[in-house]
Motif scaffolding. Structure first.
Motif, short mmCIF file in Angstrom:
data_model
loop_
_atom_site.label_atom_id
_atom_site.label_comp_id
_atom_site.label_asym_id
_atom_site.label_seq_id
_atom_site.Cartn_x
_atom_site.Cartn_y
_atom_site.Cartn_z
N SER A 70 0.83 -1.20 0.00
CA SER A 70 0.00 0.00 0.00
C SER A 70 0.87 1.26 0.00
N GLN A 109 -6.71 -4.07 -2.43
CA GLN A 109 -5.82 -3.09 -3.07
C GLN A 109 -5.92 -3.17 -4.59
N GLY A 113 -7.10 0.26 -5.83
CA GLY A 113 -5.91 1.01 -6.25
C GLY A 113 -5.86 1.24 -7.75
#
Ligand code: DLZ
Length: 161
Positions: A70, A109, A113
């Motif tokens: 992250s 993620q 993301g």
């Protein structure tokens, strides 16, 4: 995947010369994760990636891959991240917690993301199974993670053209 298959695949891989890669590897079971890391870096270079486009970071254990990936996504300009870890059931009563936590969070993620996060976590019953997934008996997973990263960057870029 055998080495032979991997080398054959190299010629049909997308051009990786402009791609930037982040690799985050867990130190826990480092005798395994270091080999996975070496395989992945070698495969990236063999496919045309430039050494200066590869960032390598280490975190203590697989659980820390969550924060490591992250943060790397936030503070670098890499196009994909490969998370590398090895969790062995015999070593830990926490096996399921660690595996589920890392798996769920890396999946999150990926959806939340902007760049792909490659799931390079070996989750095995014992060390032998992990070694077999590295030494070619059942695969050379580090190479597979690298090729997956290249293909996913290519996929992502193909949508932005
Ligand atoms: C604590 C622990 C155990 C018992 N086993 C493993 C393992 O097999 N593989 C691995 O990558 N990490 C393990 N860890 C460490 C955790 O991932 C984590 O580093 C600690 O729980 C601290 O957050």
């Amino acid at each position: 995947m055998s080495t032979h298959t991997f080398l054959k695949d190299c010629s049909t891989m997308p051009d990786a010369s402009n791609m930037r890669f982040g690799l985050v590897a867990a130190e826990w079971n480092s005798h395994l994760t270091n080999v996975l890391l070496e395989q992945a870096v070698s495969a990236l270079l063999a496919t045309g990636a430039k050494e200066e486009h590869i960032i390598i970071k280490r975190v203590p254990g697989s659980f820390e891959l969550i924060f490591g990936c992250s943060e790397l996504a936030k503070h670098s300009s890499v196009d994909a991240i490969i998370a590398i870890g090895s969790v062995i059931r015999g070593d830990t009563p926490h096996f399921d917690y660690i595996c589920n936590g890392v798996t769920n969070e890396l999946a999150r993620q990926n959806t939340m993301g902007d760049i792909p996060v490659i799931y390079g976590l070996l989750t095995t019953e014992n060390e032998r199974q992990a070694i077999e997934r590295i030494d070619g008996t059942v695969g050379r997973k580090g190479e597979e993670f690298a090729m997956t990263a290249i293909k996913m960057i290519d996929f992502s870029w193909s949508l932005k053209k």
